[in-house]
Motif scaffolding. Structure first.
Motif, PDB file in Angstrom:
ATOM      1  N   THR A   1      10.056  89.040 -32.975  1.00 35.50           N
ATOM      2  CA  THR A   1      10.956  88.017 -33.492  1.00 35.50           C
ATOM      3  C   THR A   1      10.475  86.617 -33.111  1.00 35.50           C
ATOM      4  O   THR A   1       9.820  86.431 -32.087  1.00 35.50           O
ATOM      5  CB  THR A   1      12.379  88.194 -32.930  1.00 35.50           C
ATOM      6  OG1 THR A   1      12.320  88.075 -31.506  1.00 35.50           O
ATOM      7  CG2 THR A   1      12.960  89.546 -33.299  1.00 35.50           C
TER       8      THR A   1
ATOM      9  N   ASN B   1      19.801  80.508 -44.720  1.00 38.68           N
ATOM     10  CA  ASN B   1      19.544  79.695 -43.543  1.00 38.68           C
ATOM     11  C   ASN B   1      18.844  80.494 -42.455  1.00 38.68           C
ATOM     12  O   ASN B   1      19.242  81.598 -42.140  1.00 38.68           O
ATOM     13  CB  ASN B   1      20.859  79.148 -42.981  1.00 38.68           C
ATOM     14  CG  ASN B   1      21.057  77.695 -43.363  1.00 38.68           C
ATOM     15  OD1 ASN B   1      20.128  77.046 -43.861  1.00 38.68           O
ATOM     16  ND2 ASN B   1      22.247  77.193 -43.121  1.00 38.68           N
TER      17      ASN B   1
ATOM     18  N   GLU C   1      17.999  81.434 -38.700  1.00 38.90           N
ATOM     19  CA  GLU C   1      18.629  81.308 -37.392  1.00 38.90           C
ATOM     20  C   GLU C   1      17.626  80.794 -36.377  1.00 38.90           C
ATOM     21  O   GLU C   1      17.919  79.933 -35.561  1.00 38.90           O
ATOM     22  CB  GLU C   1      19.187  82.659 -36.946  1.00 38.90           C
ATOM     23  CG  GLU C   1      20.361  83.114 -37.808  1.00 38.90           C
ATOM     24  CD  GLU C   1      20.870  84.476 -37.400  1.00 38.90           C
ATOM     25  OE1 GLU C   1      20.464  84.973 -36.336  1.00 38.90           O
ATOM     26  OE2 GLU C   1      21.668  85.050 -38.166  1.00 38.90           O
ATOM     27  N   THR C   2      16.435  81.310 -36.426  1.00 41.15           N
ATOM     28  CA  THR C   2      15.375  80.829 -35.536  1.00 41.15           C
ATOM     29  C   THR C   2      14.074  80.706 -36.318  1.00 41.15           C
ATOM     30  O   THR C   2      13.821  81.453 -37.253  1.00 41.15           O
ATOM     31  CB  THR C   2      15.119  81.800 -34.373  1.00 41.15           C
ATOM     32  OG1 THR C   2      14.748  83.068 -34.908  1.00 41.15           O
ATOM     33  CG2 THR C   2      16.343  81.946 -33.506  1.00 41.15           C
ATOM     34  N   GLU C   3      13.281  79.744 -35.935  1.00 42.85           N
ATOM     35  CA  GLU C   3      11.959  79.591 -36.536  1.00 42.85           C
ATOM     36  C   GLU C   3      10.951  79.299 -35.445  1.00 42.85           C
ATOM     37  O   GLU C   3      11.311  78.878 -34.350  1.00 42.85           O
ATOM     38  CB  GLU C   3      11.974  78.439 -37.544  1.00 42.85           C
ATOM     39  CG  GLU C   3      12.798  78.752 -38.775  1.00 42.85           C
ATOM     40  CD  GLU C   3      12.505  77.762 -39.895  1.00 42.85           C
ATOM     41  OE1 GLU C   3      11.363  77.711 -40.354  1.00 42.85           O
ATOM     42  OE2 GLU C   3      13.439  77.044 -40.281  1.00 42.85           O
TER      43      GLU C   3
ATOM     44  N   LYS D   1      12.236  84.287 -32.071  1.00 45.06           N
ATOM     45  CA  LYS D   1      12.923  83.901 -30.847  1.00 45.06           C
ATOM     46  C   LYS D   1      12.085  84.251 -29.618  1.00 45.06           C
ATOM     47  O   LYS D   1      11.920  83.449 -28.704  1.00 45.06           O
ATOM     48  CB  LYS D   1      14.267  84.629 -30.800  1.00 45.06           C
ATOM     49  CG  LYS D   1      15.263  84.078 -29.824  1.00 45.06           C
ATOM     50  CD  LYS D   1      16.599  84.826 -30.009  1.00 45.06           C
ATOM     51  CE  LYS D   1      17.625  84.393 -28.992  1.00 45.06           C
ATOM     52  NZ  LYS D   1      18.881  85.156 -29.157  1.00 45.06           N
TER      53      LYS D   1
ATOM     54  N   TYR E   1      17.787  88.910 -43.479  1.00 45.90           N
ATOM     55  CA  TYR E   1      19.224  88.929 -43.205  1.00 45.90           C
ATOM     56  C   TYR E   1      20.065  89.715 -44.218  1.00 45.90           C
ATOM     57  O   TYR E   1      21.138  90.199 -43.892  1.00 45.90           O
ATOM     58  CB  TYR E   1      19.757  87.493 -43.130  1.00 45.90           C
ATOM     59  CG  TYR E   1      19.104  86.687 -42.039  1.00 45.90           C
ATOM     60  CD1 TYR E   1      19.128  87.131 -40.720  1.00 45.90           C
ATOM     61  CD2 TYR E   1      18.440  85.498 -42.325  1.00 45.90           C
ATOM     62  CE1 TYR E   1      18.524  86.404 -39.709  1.00 45.90           C
ATOM     63  CE2 TYR E   1      17.833  84.756 -41.319  1.00 45.90           C
ATOM     64  CZ  TYR E   1      17.876  85.220 -40.013  1.00 45.90           C
ATOM     65  OH  TYR E   1      17.279  84.499 -39.028  1.00 45.90           O
TER      66      TYR E   1
END
Length: 220
Positions: free
Chosen positions: A44, A20, A22-24, A46, A187
């Motif tokens: 990143t 999964n 976390e941010t895209e 984010k 991750y």
DNA sequence: ATCCCGAGGG
DNA sequence: CCCTCTGGAT
């Protein structure tokens, strides 16, 4: 284990354990995606997402961005890696889209890589995400993970990795497989000290067999 | 200290 | 092939 069997094992594993995000990157259209991906190098998602709203408000389309000056755009990008290069790239990209491609973001890899700031990795992301073309963007994660789990053999360049992956991954899975490899690399299979205890790919992983497996001398 | 979905130039 | 660009989070 043949390479075909190895790919089957890996793809099946990811199907059952889809990582999964976390941010895209956040975007509404091809123009916004292109800007976001250019900005994302060594940064990143984010942080990119923190800067793009102001950029898209000030420059709602390529036409507007093509008229931006360095001094106007630079402050909006200041907090991202390589702001000097990225400011120049974004303006140069917009100018070329307007001048050479009639204001439409081109949708072939060959045309996209002509744009300033757009390399093969970015071109593959744009064409696969926007136009669903079965292209494989090879970034640092895909390159590292593919090598570790034996999807590639002696691939020393991103292009070699790209070709080997496309040879063995079914076209309809290329897009999702790209995402799986990215997220696994981000991750779990991180660069320095991968979290092998959380990874179900140990049976096919060359890195684990060589450097982590108990009783085997670490090489580094 | 080391890492983040690289690209361009030498 | 190599090097540089270059900021923020952890």
């Amino acid at each position: 284990m043949t390479r075909k069997e190895r790919y089957a094992f890996v793809l099946d594993y990811f199907k059952q354990h889809a990582p999964n995000a976390e941010t895209e990157l956040i975007y509404d259209n091809p123009y916004q995606l292109l800007v976001a991906v250019i900005l994302s190098a060594q940064c990143t998602d984010k942080r990119v997402n923190m800067t793009t709203p102001a950029i898209f408000e000030e420059y709602p389309d390529v036409e507007a961005l093509s008229h931006a000056t360095f001094d106007e755009l630079f402050p909006l990008i200041r907090s991202i890696s390589y702001p000097n290069n990225k400011t120049k790239h974004l303006i140069g990209m917009a100018k070329m889209v307007v001048d050479k491609f009639h204001g439409e973001i081109p949708m072939t890899v060959e045309e996209l890589v002509e744009l300033p700031g757009v390399g093969r990795k970015t071109a593959n992301v744009i064409t696969s995400v926007v136009d669903n073309q079965p292209n494989m963007a090879v970034d640092t994660h895909v390159f590292r993970v593919a090598a570790r789990i034996g999807l590639t053999l002696n691939a020393t360049t991103p292009l070699a990795t790209e070709k080997q992956l496309l040879e063995f991954i079914p076209k309809e899975l290329v897009h999702i497989a790209h995402h799986w490899l990215i997220l696994h690399g981000r991750y779990i299979c991180i660069a320095r000290t991968p979290k092998c205890d959380e990874c179900g790919l140990k049976p096919v992983c060359k890195y684990y067999q060589k450097n982590v497996k108990p009783g085997v001398k670490a090489i580094g």
